[in-house]
Design a protein around this motif. Structure first.
Motif, mmCIF file in Angstrom:
data_model
loop_
_atom_site.group_PDB
_atom_site.id
_atom_site.type_symbol
_atom_site.label_atom_id
_atom_site.label_comp_id
_atom_site.label_asym_id
_atom_site.label_seq_id
_atom_site.Cartn_x
_atom_site.Cartn_y
_atom_site.Cartn_z
ATOM 1 N N LEU A 1 0.821 -1.203 0.000
ATOM 2 C CA LEU A 1 0.000 0.000 0.000
ATOM 3 C C LEU A 1 0.859 1.259 0.000
ATOM 4 O O LEU A 1 0.626 2.192 -0.770
ATOM 5 N N VAL B 1 -2.673 1.948 -4.005
ATOM 6 C CA VAL B 1 -3.948 1.301 -3.707
ATOM 7 C C VAL B 1 -4.226 0.139 -4.653
ATOM 8 O O VAL B 1 -4.652 -0.937 -4.227
ATOM 9 N N TYR C 1 -2.257 -2.912 -3.752
ATOM 10 C CA TYR C 1 -2.773 -3.482 -2.500
ATOM 11 C C TYR C 1 -4.032 -4.290 -2.768
ATOM 12 O O TYR C 1 -4.160 -5.435 -2.320
ATOM 13 N N VAL D 1 -11.193 -0.510 -5.473
ATOM 14 C CA VAL D 1 -10.343 0.649 -5.768
ATOM 15 C C VAL D 1 -11.190 1.914 -5.777
ATOM 16 O O VAL D 1 -10.801 2.952 -5.219
ATOM 17 N N PHE E 1 -12.248 2.757 -2.046
ATOM 18 C CA PHE E 1 -11.213 2.489 -1.050
ATOM 19 C C PHE E 1 -11.386 3.390 0.172
ATOM 20 O O PHE E 1 -11.709 4.571 0.057
ATOM 21 N N MET F 1 -5.933 5.569 2.549
ATOM 22 C CA MET F 1 -4.692 4.985 3.039
ATOM 23 C C MET F 1 -4.511 5.199 4.538
ATOM 24 O O MET F 1 -4.161 4.278 5.279
#
Length: 269
Positions: free
Chosen positions: A132, A137, A140, A169, A172, A175
């Motif tokens: 990540l 993304v 990941y 995605v 998401f 992060m």
């Protein structure tokens, strides 16, 4: 927080709450919904900072915070007693909930959970975190199924996985949110509280789980005063999805032990 309530509308129907893993969203439980809705009022929710439960999670976030958030949601829904089914992180939320709010839980199911992080689980989490942070993304999300599903299931469901990847995605959780939720999960250590959790608890393990070795569930059950263990042979970390035909009857039998008067969906009495 976002939640959805469905299922049995009988006034005597008990409540089952479903708490998903690190992804945090309610759609994980689709393979169990039809079975559960026959007997129970079913509550699914998106954990804070995921899916429809928008919010920013900062450093210092703890599993206890996740348990408090769920307790607050149940209080807002005027639910004072329920069965909780949690997958991995969701199960650990359940264990903290059982410690902090013991009167809230009738029974608890922990799917591929643990007492303290195993070295193999830590290795997998470190790989996912590095992907990540260093690759982004999409990398990941693309790698995530490798930790969840058996190889033959991955091969047979390539089109579905591609669709899921695109959806994940696009939606998401962010992060910072994911990293702080992951750090909370990795830091959780239940060693000092398991002996004081008296909620009847079923710990599910799976022999071919790459992410959480099966012995983690065995050890968890052994250290709970009213813990029991069931081990499936196949299905990987997400065996409730990949082998629901084996998983669901075991879950149903467990729940009906603690809700013996659960009305069937067509019971109007």
């Amino acid at each position: 927080m976002y939640c959805k309530i469905s299922g049995n509308t009988s006034p005597t129907a008990q409540t089952v709450v479903l708490s998903s893993g690190l992804g945090g969203v309610h759609s994980f439980w689709q393979p169990q919904m039809a079975m559960l809705e026959k007997y129970f009022r079913v509550v699914v929710y998106d954990q804070y900072g995921t899916g429809g439960s928008q919010g920013v999670i900062t450093s210092g976030y703890r599993m206890e915070d996740m348990a408090d958030e769920l307790a607050g949601l149940l209080n807002s829904l005027e639910i004072d007693r329920c069965h909780l089914i949690g997958h991995a992180l969701g199960g650990i939320i359940g264990l903290h909930l059982a410690k902090r709010y013991p009167a809230l839980l009738e029974s608890l199911v922990v799917i591929n959970g643990w007492t303290v992080l195993d070295s193999q689980t830590r290795r997998c989490f470190n790989v996912r975190q590095n992907l990540l942070l260093n690759s982004g993304v999409e990398a990941y999300v693309q790698a995530q199924p490798l930790f969840l599903y058996p190889a033959d299931w991955l091969s047979a469901h390539s089109d579905l996985l591609q669709q899921e990847q695109q959806h994940q995605v696009a939606h998401f959780q962010g992060m910072e949110n994911l990293i702080n939720r992951l750090q909370a999960l990795m830091a959780s250590d239940l060693s000092d509280i398991l002996s004081s959790i008296y909620t009847p608890t079923l710990a599910f393990g799976c022999k071919d789980d790459l992410l959480v070795p099966w012995h983690c569930s065995t050890a968890l059950a052994e250290n709970l005063p009213h813990g029991e263990h069931v081990q499936m042979a196949y299905g990987g970390h997400a065996m409730s999805v990949t082998d629901s035909t084996t998983f669901n009857p075991i879950l149903e039998q467990w729940l009906l032990r603690f809700a013996p008067q659960a009305p069937a969906a067509n019971d109007t009495h």
